[in-house]
Design a protein around this motif. Sequence first.
Motif, PDB file in Angstrom:
ATOM      1  N   ARG A  18       0.824  -1.220   0.000  1.00  0.00           N
ATOM      2  CA  ARG A  18       0.000   0.000   0.000  1.00  0.00           C
ATOM      3  C   ARG A  18       0.853   1.263   0.000  1.00  0.00           C
ATOM      4  O   ARG A  18       0.441   2.301  -0.539  1.00  0.00           O
ATOM      5  CB  ARG A  18      -0.916   0.003   1.223  1.00  0.00           C
ATOM      6  N   SER A  19       2.030   1.190   0.600  1.00  0.00           N
ATOM      7  CA  SER A  19       2.895   2.371   0.660  1.00  0.00           C
ATOM      8  C   SER A  19       3.606   2.645  -0.658  1.00  0.00           C
ATOM      9  O   SER A  19       4.229   3.693  -0.827  1.00  0.00           O
ATOM     10  CB  SER A  19       3.937   2.201   1.772  1.00  0.00           C
ATOM     11  N   CYS A  20       3.527   1.689  -1.592  1.00  0.00           N
ATOM     12  CA  CYS A  20       4.172   1.868  -2.894  1.00  0.00           C
ATOM     13  C   CYS A  20       3.314   2.773  -3.774  1.00  0.00           C
ATOM     14  O   CYS A  20       2.085   2.616  -3.836  1.00  0.00           O
ATOM     15  CB  CYS A  20       4.372   0.508  -3.572  1.00  0.00           C
ATOM     16  N   GLY A  21       3.949   3.679  -4.456  1.00  0.00           N
ATOM     17  CA  GLY A  21       3.226   4.619  -5.303  1.00  0.00           C
ATOM     18  C   GLY A  21       2.572   3.982  -6.508  1.00  0.00           C
ATOM     19  O   GLY A  21       1.762   4.623  -7.183  1.00  0.00           O
ATOM     20  N   PHE A  22       2.894   2.705  -6.773  1.00  0.00           N
ATOM     21  CA  PHE A  22       2.338   2.029  -7.942  1.00  0.00           C
ATOM     22  C   PHE A  22       1.230   1.041  -7.583  1.00  0.00           C
ATOM     23  O   PHE A  22       0.745   0.310  -8.440  1.00  0.00           O
ATOM     24  CB  PHE A  22       3.442   1.286  -8.702  1.00  0.00           C
ATOM     25  N   TYR A  23       0.816   1.022  -6.317  1.00  0.00           N
ATOM     26  CA  TYR A  23      -0.171   0.038  -5.886  1.00  0.00           C
ATOM     27  C   TYR A  23      -1.468   0.131  -6.683  1.00  0.00           C
ATOM     28  O   TYR A  23      -2.059  -0.895  -7.048  1.00  0.00           O
ATOM     29  CB  TYR A  23      -0.480   0.193  -4.391  1.00  0.00           C
ATOM     30  N   ASP A  24      -1.926   1.331  -6.971  1.00  0.00           N
ATOM     31  CA  ASP A  24      -3.198   1.487  -7.675  1.00  0.00           C
ATOM     32  C   ASP A  24      -3.146   0.934  -9.097  1.00  0.00           C
ATOM     33  O   ASP A  24      -4.193   0.655  -9.690  1.00  0.00           O
ATOM     34  CB  ASP A  24      -3.615   2.958  -7.711  1.00  0.00           C
ATOM     35  N   SER A  25      -1.941   0.767  -9.646  1.00  0.00           N
ATOM     36  CA  SER A  25      -1.853   0.248 -11.012  1.00  0.00           C
ATOM     37  C   SER A  25      -1.669  -1.264 -11.051  1.00  0.00           C
ATOM     38  O   SER A  25      -2.145  -1.925 -11.968  1.00  0.00           O
ATOM     39  CB  SER A  25      -0.705   0.925 -11.775  1.00  0.00           C
ATOM     40  N   CYS A  26      -1.000  -1.844 -10.033  1.00  0.00           N
ATOM     41  CA  CYS A  26      -0.775  -3.303 -10.066  1.00  0.00           C
ATOM     42  C   CYS A  26      -1.595  -4.046  -9.024  1.00  0.00           C
ATOM     43  O   CYS A  26      -1.684  -5.283  -9.083  1.00  0.00           O
ATOM     44  CB  CYS A  26       0.701  -3.618  -9.882  1.00  0.00           C
ATOM     45  N   ARG A  27      -2.171  -3.347  -8.044  1.00  0.00           N
ATOM     46  CA  ARG A  27      -3.030  -3.930  -7.016  1.00  0.00           C
ATOM     47  C   ARG A  27      -2.359  -5.067  -6.240  1.00  0.00           C
ATOM     48  O   ARG A  27      -3.016  -5.948  -5.695  1.00  0.00           O
ATOM     49  CB  ARG A  27      -4.331  -4.461  -7.631  1.00  0.00           C
ATOM     50  N   GLY A  28      -1.035  -5.036  -6.190  1.00  0.00           N
ATOM     51  CA  GLY A  28      -0.322  -6.043  -5.412  1.00  0.00           C
ATOM     52  C   GLY A  28      -0.014  -7.328  -6.145  1.00  0.00           C
ATOM     53  O   GLY A  28       0.633  -8.215  -5.605  1.00  0.00           O
ATOM     54  N   GLY A  29      -0.486  -7.457  -7.397  1.00  0.00           N
ATOM     55  CA  GLY A  29      -0.117  -8.617  -8.195  1.00  0.00           C
ATOM     56  C   GLY A  29      -0.991  -9.832  -8.012  1.00  0.00           C
ATOM     57  O   GLY A  29      -2.135  -9.749  -7.551  1.00  0.00           O
ATOM     58  N   CYS A  30      -0.449 -10.995  -8.352  1.00  0.00           N
ATOM     59  CA  CYS A  30      -1.192 -12.248  -8.443  1.00  0.00           C
ATOM     60  C   CYS A  30      -1.189 -13.016  -7.123  1.00  0.00           C
ATOM     61  O   CYS A  30      -0.135 -13.318  -6.569  1.00  0.00           O
ATOM     62  CB  CYS A  30      -0.587 -13.110  -9.555  1.00  0.00           C
ATOM     63  N   MET A  31      -2.375 -13.348  -6.651  1.00  0.00           N
ATOM     64  CA  MET A  31      -2.541 -14.079  -5.393  1.00  0.00           C
ATOM     65  C   MET A  31      -1.864 -15.444  -5.451  1.00  0.00           C
ATOM     66  O   MET A  31      -1.136 -15.839  -4.527  1.00  0.00           O
ATOM     67  CB  MET A  31      -4.034 -14.239  -5.115  1.00  0.00           C
ATOM     68  N   ALA A  32      -2.073 -16.189  -6.520  1.00  0.00           N
ATOM     69  CA  ALA A  32      -1.512 -17.536  -6.635  1.00  0.00           C
ATOM     70  C   ALA A  32       0.010 -17.499  -6.727  1.00  0.00           C
ATOM     71  O   ALA A  32       0.695 -18.333  -6.130  1.00  0.00           O
ATOM     72  CB  ALA A  32      -2.101 -18.246  -7.853  1.00  0.00           C
ATOM     73  N   ALA A  33       0.545 -16.543  -7.494  1.00  0.00           N
ATOM     74  CA  ALA A  33       1.996 -16.444  -7.627  1.00  0.00           C
ATOM     75  C   ALA A  33       2.648 -16.161  -6.282  1.00  0.00           C
ATOM     76  O   ALA A  33       3.716 -16.701  -5.967  1.00  0.00           O
ATOM     77  CB  ALA A  33       2.356 -15.353  -8.638  1.00  0.00           C
ATOM     78  N   LYS A  34       2.014 -15.335  -5.479  1.00  0.00           N
ATOM     79  CA  LYS A  34       2.550 -15.041  -4.151  1.00  0.00           C
ATOM     80  C   LYS A  34       2.461 -16.261  -3.239  1.00  0.00           C
ATOM     81  O   LYS A  34       3.437 -16.646  -2.582  1.00  0.00           O
ATOM     82  CB  LYS A  34       1.803 -13.844  -3.540  1.00  0.00           C
ATOM     83  N   PHE A  35       1.307 -16.885  -3.222  1.00  0.00           N
ATOM     84  CA  PHE A  35       1.071 -17.989  -2.290  1.00  0.00           C
ATOM     85  C   PHE A  35       2.046 -19.139  -2.518  1.00  0.00           C
ATOM     86  O   PHE A  35       2.671 -19.642  -1.574  1.00  0.00           O
ATOM     87  CB  PHE A  35      -0.370 -18.474  -2.430  1.00  0.00           C
ATOM     88  N   PHE A  36       2.186 -19.581  -3.769  1.00  0.00           N
ATOM     89  CA  PHE A  36       2.995 -20.764  -4.038  1.00  0.00           C
ATOM     90  C   PHE A  36       4.500 -20.489  -4.084  1.00  0.00           C
ATOM     91  O   PHE A  36       5.296 -21.426  -4.198  1.00  0.00           O
ATOM     92  CB  PHE A  36       2.541 -21.442  -5.321  1.00  0.00           C
ATOM     93  N   THR A  37       4.887 -19.226  -3.997  1.00  0.00           N
ATOM     94  CA  THR A  37       6.312 -18.928  -3.818  1.00  0.00           C
ATOM     95  C   THR A  37       6.628 -18.613  -2.366  1.00  0.00           C
ATOM     96  O   THR A  37       7.767 -18.268  -2.038  1.00  0.00           O
ATOM     97  CB  THR A  37       6.754 -17.743  -4.700  1.00  0.00           C
ATOM     98  N   GLY A  38       5.638 -18.736  -1.499  1.00  0.00           N
ATOM     99  CA  GLY A  38       5.852 -18.556  -0.073  1.00  0.00           C
ATOM    100  C   GLY A  38       5.746 -17.130   0.413  1.00  0.00           C
ATOM    101  O   GLY A  38       6.084 -16.843   1.567  1.00  0.00           O
ATOM    102  N   LEU A  39       5.253 -16.229  -0.447  1.00  0.00           N
ATOM    103  CA  LEU A  39       5.111 -14.826  -0.048  1.00  0.00           C
ATOM    104  C   LEU A  39       3.732 -14.584   0.558  1.00  0.00           C
ATOM    105  O   LEU A  39       2.761 -15.254   0.203  1.00  0.00           O
ATOM    106  CB  LEU A  39       5.300 -13.904  -1.267  1.00  0.00           C
ATOM    107  N   PRO A  40       3.611 -13.615   1.475  1.00  0.00           N
ATOM    108  CA  PRO A  40       2.297 -13.304   2.055  1.00  0.00           C
ATOM    109  C   PRO A  40       1.366 -12.707   1.013  1.00  0.00           C
ATOM    110  O   PRO A  40       1.807 -12.024   0.082  1.00  0.00           O
ATOM    111  CB  PRO A  40       2.629 -12.283   3.155  1.00  0.00           C
ATOM    112  N   LEU A  41       0.071 -12.972   1.151  1.00  0.00           N
ATOM    113  CA  LEU A  41      -0.894 -12.473   0.168  1.00  0.00           C
ATOM    114  C   LEU A  41      -0.978 -10.956   0.152  1.00  0.00           C
ATOM    115  O   LEU A  41      -1.401 -10.366  -0.850  1.00  0.00           O
ATOM    116  CB  LEU A  41      -2.277 -13.086   0.446  1.00  0.00           C
TER     117      LEU A  41
END
Length: 384
Positions: free
Chosen positions: A306-329
Amino acid sequence: MTSRLIQQFERGLAAPICLTWELTYACNLACVHCLSSSGRRDPGELTTMECEAVIGTLQRMQVFYVNIGGGEPTVRPDFWHLVDYSTAHRVGVKFSTNGVRIDAAVARRLAASNYVDVQISLDGATADVNDAVRGPGSHEMALRAMAHLKAAGFRGFKLSVVVTRHNVAQLNMFKKLADDHDAQLRLTRLRPSGRGADVWHELHPTAEQQRELYDWLCTQGEQVLTGDSFFHLSPYGGPLPGLNLCGAGRVVCLIDPVGDVYACPFAIHENFLAGSVRQPGGFEAVWRDAPLFASLRQPQTGGACRSCGFYDSCRGGCMAAKFFTGLPLDGPDPECAQGHGEAALAAVDTSSRPRPEGDHSHRRVPVTIGRRPPQRACDENPLA
Protein backbone atom coordinates in the motif's frame (compact mmCIF):
# COMPACT_ATOMS: atom_id res chain seq x y z
CA MET A 1 -15.49 5.14 -15.58
CA THR A 2 -12.76 2.50 -15.39
CA SER A 3 -12.21 3.05 -11.66
CA ARG A 4 -15.95 2.69 -10.97
CA LEU A 5 -16.03 -0.53 -12.97
CA ILE A 6 -13.07 -1.91 -11.03
CA GLN A 7 -14.74 -1.03 -7.73
CA GLN A 8 -17.86 -2.90 -8.84
CA PHE A 9 -15.85 -5.95 -9.92
CA GLU A 10 -13.88 -5.97 -6.64
CA ARG A 11 -17.16 -6.47 -4.77
CA GLY A 12 -18.03 -9.46 -6.94
CA LEU A 13 -20.73 -10.01 -9.54
CA ALA A 14 -23.89 -12.10 -9.57
CA ALA A 15 -22.12 -14.56 -11.88
CA PRO A 16 -18.51 -15.02 -12.95
CA ILE A 17 -17.32 -13.35 -16.12
CA CYS A 18 -14.77 -16.07 -16.74
CA LEU A 19 -15.53 -19.52 -15.39
CA THR A 20 -12.82 -22.12 -15.97
CA TRP A 21 -14.01 -25.71 -15.89
CA GLU A 22 -11.52 -28.55 -15.99
CA LEU A 23 -13.52 -31.51 -17.26
CA THR A 24 -10.84 -34.15 -16.69
CA TYR A 25 -7.30 -34.62 -15.46
CA ALA A 26 -6.66 -37.19 -18.19
CA CYS A 27 -4.02 -36.00 -20.64
CA ASN A 28 -1.82 -37.47 -23.35
CA LEU A 29 0.97 -35.03 -22.44
CA ALA A 30 2.89 -34.31 -19.24
CA CYS A 31 3.81 -30.64 -19.54
CA VAL A 32 6.35 -29.67 -16.89
CA HIS A 33 4.42 -26.51 -15.96
CA CYS A 34 0.90 -28.02 -15.94
CA LEU A 35 -1.19 -25.94 -13.53
CA SER A 36 -3.25 -28.96 -12.44
CA SER A 37 -0.55 -31.67 -12.55
CA SER A 38 -2.71 -33.55 -15.04
CA GLY A 39 -2.16 -37.00 -16.49
CA ARG A 40 -4.44 -39.61 -14.92
CA ARG A 41 -8.21 -39.43 -14.94
CA ASP A 42 -9.77 -39.04 -11.48
CA PRO A 43 -12.31 -41.85 -10.94
CA GLY A 44 -14.51 -39.40 -9.04
CA GLU A 45 -14.88 -36.87 -11.87
CA LEU A 46 -18.35 -35.47 -12.51
CA THR A 47 -20.68 -37.72 -14.47
CA THR A 48 -22.33 -36.61 -17.70
CA MET A 49 -25.57 -35.99 -15.83
CA GLU A 50 -23.80 -33.94 -13.16
CA CYS A 51 -22.09 -31.88 -15.88
CA GLU A 52 -25.44 -31.24 -17.52
CA ALA A 53 -26.79 -30.02 -14.18
CA VAL A 54 -23.87 -27.59 -13.86
CA ILE A 55 -24.57 -26.28 -17.36
CA GLY A 56 -28.23 -25.77 -16.43
CA THR A 57 -27.11 -23.73 -13.43
CA LEU A 58 -24.81 -21.61 -15.57
CA GLN A 59 -27.68 -20.93 -17.95
CA ARG A 60 -29.89 -19.77 -15.07
CA MET A 61 -27.10 -17.54 -13.80
CA GLN A 62 -26.71 -16.13 -17.33
CA VAL A 63 -23.04 -17.06 -17.56
CA PHE A 64 -22.09 -16.02 -21.10
CA TYR A 65 -19.43 -18.65 -21.69
CA VAL A 66 -17.35 -21.28 -19.96
CA ASN A 67 -13.63 -21.83 -20.51
CA ILE A 68 -13.14 -25.60 -20.62
CA GLY A 69 -9.77 -27.16 -19.97
CA GLY A 70 -8.08 -30.09 -18.29
CA GLY A 71 -6.07 -32.18 -18.64
CA GLU A 72 -6.91 -32.60 -22.27
CA PRO A 73 -10.69 -32.13 -22.36
CA THR A 74 -11.22 -33.72 -25.77
CA VAL A 75 -10.17 -37.17 -24.49
CA ARG A 76 -13.21 -37.30 -22.22
CA PRO A 77 -15.73 -39.59 -24.01
CA ASP A 78 -18.70 -37.24 -23.56
CA PHE A 79 -16.76 -34.06 -24.44
CA TRP A 80 -18.58 -33.28 -27.70
CA HIS A 81 -21.93 -34.08 -26.12
CA LEU A 82 -21.22 -31.58 -23.33
CA VAL A 83 -20.12 -28.94 -25.85
CA ASP A 84 -23.37 -29.39 -27.79
CA TYR A 85 -25.43 -29.48 -24.59
CA SER A 86 -23.82 -26.27 -23.37
CA THR A 87 -24.32 -24.31 -26.59
CA ALA A 88 -27.90 -25.60 -26.86
CA HIS A 89 -28.47 -24.08 -23.41
CA ARG A 90 -27.00 -20.73 -24.51
CA VAL A 91 -23.72 -21.12 -22.66
CA GLY A 92 -20.88 -20.56 -25.10
CA VAL A 93 -17.77 -22.74 -24.94
CA LYS A 94 -14.10 -21.88 -25.27
CA PHE A 95 -11.91 -24.91 -24.84
CA SER A 96 -8.16 -25.32 -24.59
CA THR A 97 -6.50 -28.27 -26.29
CA ASN A 98 -3.07 -29.51 -27.27
CA GLY A 99 -4.61 -30.40 -30.64
CA VAL A 100 -4.54 -34.17 -30.32
CA ARG A 101 -8.16 -34.63 -31.47
CA ILE A 102 -8.38 -31.73 -33.94
CA ASP A 103 -8.45 -33.49 -37.30
CA ALA A 104 -9.94 -32.14 -40.54
CA ALA A 105 -13.47 -33.31 -39.75
CA VAL A 106 -13.46 -31.87 -36.24
CA ALA A 107 -12.07 -28.59 -37.57
CA ARG A 108 -14.95 -28.32 -40.05
CA ARG A 109 -17.43 -28.99 -37.26
CA LEU A 110 -15.90 -26.29 -35.09
CA ALA A 111 -15.79 -23.78 -37.93
CA ALA A 112 -19.53 -24.25 -38.46
CA SER A 113 -20.39 -23.32 -34.86
CA ASN A 114 -21.11 -19.77 -33.74
CA TYR A 115 -20.79 -20.52 -30.03
CA VAL A 116 -17.54 -22.47 -29.75
CA ASP A 117 -14.02 -21.05 -29.65
CA VAL A 118 -10.77 -22.99 -29.54
CA GLN A 119 -7.38 -22.36 -27.95
CA ILE A 120 -4.41 -24.35 -29.22
CA SER A 121 -1.65 -24.54 -26.61
CA LEU A 122 1.91 -24.02 -27.80
CA ASP A 123 4.85 -22.87 -25.66
CA GLY A 124 7.57 -22.57 -28.26
CA ALA A 125 7.48 -21.14 -31.77
CA THR A 126 10.09 -23.78 -32.59
CA ALA A 127 9.95 -27.47 -31.75
CA ASP A 128 13.07 -27.45 -29.57
CA VAL A 129 11.70 -24.79 -27.22
CA ASN A 130 8.15 -26.13 -27.14
CA ASP A 131 8.88 -29.83 -26.82
CA ALA A 132 11.31 -29.32 -23.92
CA VAL A 133 8.27 -28.17 -21.92
CA ARG A 134 5.32 -29.98 -23.51
CA GLY A 135 6.93 -33.20 -24.71
CA PRO A 136 8.32 -34.69 -27.95
CA GLY A 137 6.03 -34.26 -30.95
CA SER A 138 3.72 -31.74 -29.25
CA HIS A 139 4.86 -28.86 -31.48
CA GLU A 140 4.06 -30.81 -34.64
CA MET A 141 0.71 -31.90 -33.19
CA ALA A 142 -0.33 -28.32 -32.37
CA LEU A 143 0.68 -26.99 -35.78
CA ARG A 144 -1.22 -29.80 -37.50
CA ALA A 145 -4.35 -28.84 -35.55
CA MET A 146 -3.90 -25.18 -36.47
CA ALA A 147 -3.52 -26.10 -40.14
CA HIS A 148 -6.78 -28.06 -40.00
CA LEU A 149 -8.60 -25.12 -38.40
CA LYS A 150 -7.31 -22.69 -41.01
CA ALA A 151 -8.22 -25.04 -43.87
CA ALA A 152 -11.75 -25.33 -42.43
CA GLY A 153 -12.11 -21.55 -42.45
CA PHE A 154 -12.10 -21.11 -38.66
CA ARG A 155 -10.93 -17.53 -38.35
CA GLY A 156 -9.97 -16.08 -34.99
CA PHE A 157 -9.24 -19.21 -33.00
CA LYS A 158 -6.61 -18.63 -30.33
CA LEU A 159 -2.95 -19.59 -30.19
CA SER A 160 -2.33 -19.80 -26.43
CA VAL A 161 1.23 -19.35 -25.15
CA VAL A 162 2.56 -19.48 -21.59
CA VAL A 163 5.43 -16.99 -21.50
CA THR A 164 8.73 -18.40 -20.22
CA ARG A 165 12.32 -17.19 -20.23
CA HIS A 166 12.95 -19.57 -23.13
CA ASN A 167 10.27 -18.19 -25.45
CA VAL A 168 10.23 -14.45 -24.73
CA ALA A 169 12.59 -13.93 -27.66
CA GLN A 170 10.04 -15.66 -29.91
CA LEU A 171 7.15 -13.24 -29.39
CA ASN A 172 7.29 -11.94 -32.95
CA MET A 173 7.47 -15.50 -34.24
CA PHE A 174 4.37 -16.44 -32.24
CA LYS A 175 2.52 -13.41 -33.63
CA LYS A 176 3.45 -14.33 -37.18
CA LEU A 177 2.43 -17.94 -36.58
CA ALA A 178 -0.98 -16.79 -35.36
CA ASP A 179 -1.40 -14.35 -38.26
CA ASP A 180 -0.41 -16.98 -40.81
CA HIS A 181 -3.17 -19.26 -39.50
CA ASP A 182 -5.85 -16.53 -39.27
CA ALA A 183 -5.68 -16.94 -35.49
CA GLN A 184 -5.26 -14.54 -32.57
CA LEU A 185 -2.32 -14.75 -30.19
CA ARG A 186 -3.06 -15.10 -26.49
CA LEU A 187 -0.26 -14.82 -23.95
CA THR A 188 -0.58 -15.98 -20.36
CA ARG A 189 1.67 -15.77 -17.36
CA LEU A 190 3.61 -18.72 -15.96
CA ARG A 191 2.44 -19.35 -12.41
CA PRO A 192 4.04 -21.63 -9.81
CA SER A 193 0.92 -23.82 -9.79
CA GLY A 194 0.65 -27.59 -10.12
CA ARG A 195 3.84 -29.06 -11.58
CA GLY A 196 4.79 -25.47 -12.39
CA ALA A 197 5.75 -25.01 -8.74
CA ASP A 198 8.81 -27.17 -9.35
CA VAL A 199 10.01 -25.35 -12.45
CA TRP A 200 8.88 -21.77 -11.86
CA HIS A 201 12.26 -20.54 -10.61
CA GLU A 202 13.88 -22.08 -13.66
CA LEU A 203 11.29 -21.02 -16.25
CA HIS A 204 9.79 -17.68 -15.27
CA PRO A 205 11.09 -14.68 -17.27
CA THR A 206 13.91 -12.62 -15.80
CA ALA A 207 13.35 -9.00 -14.77
CA GLU A 208 14.89 -7.81 -18.04
CA GLN A 209 12.60 -10.13 -20.00
CA GLN A 210 9.57 -8.93 -18.05
CA ARG A 211 10.32 -5.39 -19.20
CA GLU A 212 10.84 -6.64 -22.75
CA LEU A 213 7.48 -8.39 -22.59
CA TYR A 214 5.72 -5.30 -21.25
CA ASP A 215 7.16 -3.08 -24.00
CA TRP A 216 6.19 -5.63 -26.64
CA LEU A 217 2.61 -5.84 -25.34
CA CYS A 218 2.35 -2.05 -25.39
CA THR A 219 3.25 -1.97 -29.08
CA GLN A 220 0.76 -4.72 -29.93
CA GLY A 221 -2.18 -3.00 -28.23
CA GLU A 222 -5.34 -5.08 -28.34
CA GLN A 223 -4.14 -7.33 -31.15
CA VAL A 224 -2.82 -9.74 -28.51
CA LEU A 225 -4.99 -11.12 -25.72
CA THR A 226 -3.58 -11.51 -22.22
CA GLY A 227 -6.54 -12.38 -19.99
CA ASP A 228 -5.25 -9.88 -17.42
CA SER A 229 -2.21 -12.09 -16.86
CA PHE A 230 0.29 -9.25 -16.71
CA PHE A 231 -1.30 -6.50 -14.63
CA HIS A 232 1.62 -6.85 -12.21
CA LEU A 233 3.78 -5.18 -14.90
CA SER A 234 1.71 -1.97 -15.01
CA PRO A 235 4.24 0.02 -12.93
CA TYR A 236 6.58 -0.09 -15.92
CA GLY A 237 4.50 2.63 -17.49
CA GLY A 238 0.75 2.17 -17.30
CA PRO A 239 -2.06 -0.40 -17.39
CA LEU A 240 -2.20 -2.87 -20.24
CA PRO A 241 -5.57 -3.48 -21.97
CA GLY A 242 -7.93 -5.35 -19.65
CA LEU A 243 -9.33 -5.23 -16.13
CA ASN A 244 -5.90 -5.12 -14.43
CA LEU A 245 -6.77 -6.65 -11.08
CA CYS A 246 -6.93 -10.06 -9.45
CA GLY A 247 -10.44 -11.36 -10.14
CA ALA A 248 -10.22 -14.47 -7.92
CA GLY A 249 -13.60 -15.14 -6.36
CA ARG A 250 -14.86 -11.83 -7.70
CA VAL A 251 -15.24 -12.36 -11.44
CA VAL A 252 -13.37 -15.65 -12.01
CA CYS A 253 -13.20 -19.09 -10.42
CA LEU A 254 -12.50 -22.74 -11.23
CA ILE A 255 -14.57 -25.92 -11.21
CA ASP A 256 -12.26 -28.94 -11.14
CA PRO A 257 -13.06 -32.41 -12.57
CA VAL A 258 -14.59 -33.69 -9.31
CA GLY A 259 -16.73 -30.57 -8.88
CA ASP A 260 -14.68 -28.67 -6.32
CA VAL A 261 -14.81 -24.89 -6.75
CA TYR A 262 -11.66 -22.84 -6.26
CA ALA A 263 -11.24 -19.08 -6.26
CA CYS A 264 -8.76 -19.19 -9.14
CA PRO A 265 -7.60 -21.72 -11.75
CA PHE A 266 -4.02 -21.18 -10.53
CA ALA A 267 -4.79 -21.63 -6.83
CA ILE A 268 -5.65 -25.29 -6.41
CA HIS A 269 -5.09 -25.58 -2.66
CA GLU A 270 -7.39 -26.09 0.32
CA ASN A 271 -6.83 -22.44 1.31
CA PHE A 272 -8.72 -21.39 -1.82
CA LEU A 273 -11.38 -24.12 -1.89
CA ALA A 274 -14.80 -22.47 -1.72
CA GLY A 275 -17.10 -25.50 -1.95
CA SER A 276 -18.42 -28.09 -4.37
CA VAL A 277 -21.04 -28.20 -7.10
CA ARG A 278 -22.17 -31.45 -5.47
CA GLN A 279 -23.26 -29.68 -2.29
CA PRO A 280 -26.86 -28.47 -1.82
CA GLY A 281 -27.54 -25.47 -4.04
CA GLY A 282 -24.78 -26.46 -6.44
CA PHE A 283 -22.44 -23.97 -8.06
CA GLU A 284 -24.81 -21.05 -7.62
CA ALA A 285 -24.82 -21.44 -3.83
CA VAL A 286 -21.02 -21.63 -3.76
CA TRP A 287 -20.62 -18.50 -5.89
CA ARG A 288 -23.23 -16.58 -3.89
CA ASP A 289 -22.61 -17.73 -0.33
CA ALA A 290 -19.11 -19.19 0.11
CA PRO A 291 -17.32 -17.49 3.03
CA LEU A 292 -14.06 -17.51 1.07
CA PHE A 293 -15.62 -15.56 -1.79
CA ALA A 294 -17.25 -13.13 0.63
CA SER A 295 -13.82 -12.49 2.16
CA LEU A 296 -12.17 -11.93 -1.22
CA ARG A 297 -14.89 -9.44 -2.14
CA GLN A 298 -14.16 -7.25 0.87
CA PRO A 299 -12.01 -4.12 0.42
CA GLN A 300 -8.34 -5.14 0.48
CA THR A 301 -5.84 -3.24 2.60
CA GLY A 302 -2.92 -3.72 0.24
CA GLY A 303 -0.61 -4.63 3.12
CA ALA A 304 3.06 -3.90 2.55
CA CYS A 305 2.35 -2.81 -1.04
CA ARG A 306 0.00 0.00 0.00
CA SER A 307 2.89 2.37 0.66
CA CYS A 308 4.17 1.87 -2.89
CA GLY A 309 3.23 4.62 -5.30
CA PHE A 310 2.34 2.03 -7.94
CA TYR A 311 -0.17 0.04 -5.89
CA ASP A 312 -3.20 1.49 -7.67
CA SER A 313 -1.85 0.25 -11.01
CA CYS A 314 -0.78 -3.30 -10.07
CA ARG A 315 -3.03 -3.93 -7.02
CA GLY A 316 -0.32 -6.04 -5.41
CA GLY A 317 -0.12 -8.62 -8.20
CA CYS A 318 -1.19 -12.25 -8.44
CA MET A 319 -2.54 -14.08 -5.39
CA ALA A 320 -1.51 -17.54 -6.63
CA ALA A 321 2.00 -16.44 -7.63
CA LYS A 322 2.55 -15.04 -4.15
CA PHE A 323 1.07 -17.99 -2.29
CA PHE A 324 2.99 -20.76 -4.04
CA THR A 325 6.31 -18.93 -3.82
CA GLY A 326 5.85 -18.56 -0.07
CA LEU A 327 5.11 -14.83 -0.05
CA PRO A 328 2.30 -13.30 2.05
CA LEU A 329 -0.89 -12.47 0.17
CA ASP A 330 -0.60 -8.85 1.26
CA GLY A 331 3.02 -8.67 0.11
CA PRO A 332 4.57 -7.91 -3.28
CA ASP A 333 4.20 -10.07 -6.36
CA PRO A 334 7.29 -12.29 -6.87
CA GLU A 335 7.76 -10.63 -10.27
CA CYS A 336 7.05 -7.10 -9.00
CA ALA A 337 8.11 -4.59 -11.66
CA GLN A 338 9.75 -2.46 -8.96
CA GLY A 339 11.94 -5.33 -7.78
CA HIS A 340 10.31 -5.68 -4.35
CA GLY A 341 9.45 -9.33 -5.05
CA GLU A 342 13.08 -10.35 -5.51
CA ALA A 343 14.00 -9.10 -2.06
CA ALA A 344 10.96 -10.78 -0.52
CA LEU A 345 11.75 -14.09 -2.23
CA ALA A 346 15.31 -14.03 -0.90
CA ALA A 347 13.93 -14.14 2.63
CA VAL A 348 11.58 -17.09 2.04
CA ASP A 349 12.35 -20.45 3.62
CA THR A 350 11.93 -22.66 0.55
CA SER A 351 11.25 -25.75 2.65
CA SER A 352 8.08 -24.16 4.02
CA ARG A 353 6.54 -23.07 0.72
CA PRO A 354 2.95 -24.33 0.28
CA ARG A 355 2.63 -27.24 -2.13
CA PRO A 356 -0.09 -27.44 -4.80
CA GLU A 357 -2.57 -30.21 -4.11
CA GLY A 358 -3.82 -33.08 -6.25
CA ASP A 359 -0.93 -34.50 -8.26
CA HIS A 360 -2.56 -36.46 -11.10
CA SER A 361 0.67 -37.17 -12.98
CA HIS A 362 0.91 -40.61 -14.59
CA ARG A 363 3.69 -41.09 -12.09
CA ARG A 364 6.44 -38.86 -10.75
CA VAL A 365 7.18 -36.64 -13.73
CA PRO A 366 10.80 -35.45 -14.10
CA VAL A 367 10.74 -31.65 -14.16
CA THR A 368 14.25 -30.94 -15.38
CA ILE A 369 13.80 -29.19 -18.70
CA GLY A 370 14.53 -31.50 -21.61
CA ARG A 371 13.96 -34.75 -19.70
CA ARG A 372 10.70 -36.57 -20.38
CA PRO A 373 9.13 -39.66 -18.83
CA PRO A 374 9.19 -42.81 -20.97
CA GLN A 375 6.17 -43.37 -23.21
CA ARG A 376 4.28 -46.45 -21.96
CA ALA A 377 0.93 -47.09 -23.57
CA CYS A 378 -0.44 -48.88 -20.51
CA ASP A 379 -0.19 -45.96 -18.11
CA GLU A 380 1.17 -42.92 -19.91
CA ASN A 381 -1.40 -42.26 -22.64
CA PRO A 382 -5.18 -42.14 -22.20
CA LEU A 383 -5.54 -42.40 -25.98
CA ALA A 384 -3.80 -45.78 -26.14
